[in-house]
Scaffold this active site. Structure first.
Site, short mmCIF file in Angstrom:
data_model
loop_
_atom_site.label_atom_id
_atom_site.label_comp_id
_atom_site.label_asym_id
_atom_site.label_seq_id
_atom_site.Cartn_x
_atom_site.Cartn_y
_atom_site.Cartn_z
N HIS A 96 31.27 20.66 -47.67
CA HIS A 96 30.65 19.71 -46.75
C HIS A 96 29.68 20.42 -45.80
O HIS A 96 29.73 20.27 -44.57
CB HIS A 96 31.72 18.96 -45.95
CG HIS A 96 32.68 18.19 -46.80
ND1 HIS A 96 32.33 17.06 -47.49
CD2 HIS A 96 34.00 18.41 -47.09
CE1 HIS A 96 33.38 16.59 -48.16
NE2 HIS A 96 34.40 17.40 -47.94
N ASP A 272 34.08 14.13 -42.65
CA ASP A 272 33.81 15.40 -43.34
C ASP A 272 32.31 15.66 -43.44
O ASP A 272 31.87 16.81 -43.43
CB ASP A 272 34.38 15.37 -44.76
CG ASP A 272 35.80 15.92 -44.80
OD1 ASP A 272 36.19 16.60 -43.85
OD2 ASP A 272 36.51 15.65 -45.79
#
Length: 370
Positions: A96, A272
């Site tokens: 991420h 995220d």
């Protein structure tokens, strides 16, 4: 190949990168697997089980990073782990990067070959490793939201039972994003008996959701008016917007949150990737919530860790085939032969090789050439 499995150190991250069956498969294939002591403790896998499968137990994560050619993790490296990475090492984990520029910088500086679970994508557009974690996060999000609406906590909710009872209105759940996470959030909300609204920008996806759930949900096209009204009236808002590899767009604005009833709840699964709600910020399982604009916010960045055993086995079911390919063939041959794995490469030889990540971080983009 030497494959290392360190113990996760992110807050309350109880998952682990390989289970016993994975270790056994790799060892039988002629590879060395190093597992840090207690790495599987949080999901109920003991050191003796790993040893019986052929793993070598290691006392420190530093040693694992020092000698391993392939590091298999669950979450992005944090803290000292960033210093342990070294040039040419393959890191296989959730990254991420669009939401964590410090990690991107470390990977570039140390010239790590970084493969992100979340951008491994098959030719039909599916995200095979992200999918089971999205399913779990969606289901857990609704469970958490239902709990946070109760009054029996320090950050007391509205006191609303999502399923209602005869003679009393059911709780209202608005889910922004109709992908895998959103659909699974809806499954639990419907099962509880809530009144569910799902919002998405893709008409075909809305048609699919309508086919699956029928009259048990209301589907709405994603536009400002529909989002404003649905968020304003919701007891629980679940953010579930995903653009593969990219930072999540802010779909729900602060003004929309401000207009929600006091002590309503927001759970943003998209956190995220930075979150799709303007008022959200990352939190941890130790301190999962905060109040903003009178609304309770839950922004934990590793939601599936709350059900670590289920999550670990679901995750390793889909990661192991890629780990085996990388171990047996090496990085270059594996990504040449597997287009989905090729899509997962986010950093290579000091460059960002995934365009949306580079764009979001204002970094130069260098297409992967191997």
């Amino acid at each position: 190949m030497i494959i290392g499995v360190p113990k996760e150190i992110k807050n309350n991250e109880n998952r682990v990168g390989l289970v016993v069956a994975g270790v056994k498969t790799l060892v039988q294939g002629g590879h060395t697997v190093l597992v840090e002591r207690n790495a599987g403790f949080g999901c109920g896998i003991g050191d003796e089980e790993y040893q019986a499968a052929g793993a070598e137990m290691v006392e420190s994560s530093k040693k694992i990073f020092d000698v391993s050619q392939l590091i298999v993790k669950v979450k992005e490296p944090v803290g000292l782990e960033l210093n342990y990475l070294h040039e040419g090492q393959i890191l296989f984990t959730f990254l991420h990067l669009a939401a964590v520029p410090t990690v991107a910088s470390a990977l570039m500086a140390r010239k790590v070959t970084a493969i992100a679970y979340e951008t491994i994508q098959t030719p039909d557009g599916a995200l095979p490793i992200l999918k089971p974690m999205s399913e779990i996060a969606g289901k857990v999000a609704t469970q958490i939201g239902a709990y946070l609406l109760q009054k029996d906590r320090s950050d007391k909710g509205k006191g609303v039972l999502l399923g209602g009872v005869p003679g009393v209105n059911r709780g209202r759940v608005t889910i922004v994003g109709g992908g895998i996470a959103g659909m699974n959030a809806a499954k639990i909300a419907i099962g509880i008996g809530a009144e569910v609204t799902m919002i998405d920008r893709d008409v075909r996806r809305l048609e699919y959701l309508d086919d699956i759930f029928g009259s048990r949900i209301r589907t709405l096209m994603s536009n400002i008016s529909n989002i404003e009204a649905s968020v304003r009236n919701a007891d629980l808002v679940v953010g579930a917007v995903l653009i593969t590899g990219a930072k999540a767009p802010k779909i729900v604005t602060r003004q929309m949150v401000r207009e929600m009833e006091p002590q309503s709840v927001i759970v943003d699964i998209s956190i995220d990737q930075g979150g799709c709600i303007e008022t959200i910020r990352p939190t941890t399982h130790d301190h999962p919530t905060y109040e903003e604009e009178g609304v309770i916010h839950y922004g934990v960045t590793n939601i599936p860790a709350a059900v670590a055993r289920t999550s670990t086995y679901a995750l390793t079911n889909v990661t192991l085939p890629y780990v085996v390919q990388l171990a047996n063939k090496g990085f270059i041959q594996a990504v040449r032969e597997n287009s989905a794995l090729f899509q997962g490469v986010n950093a290579y030889q000091g460059q960002i090789t995934y365009k949306t990540v580079a764009d979001d971080l204002n970094l130069s983009y260098e297409p992967l050439k191997i």
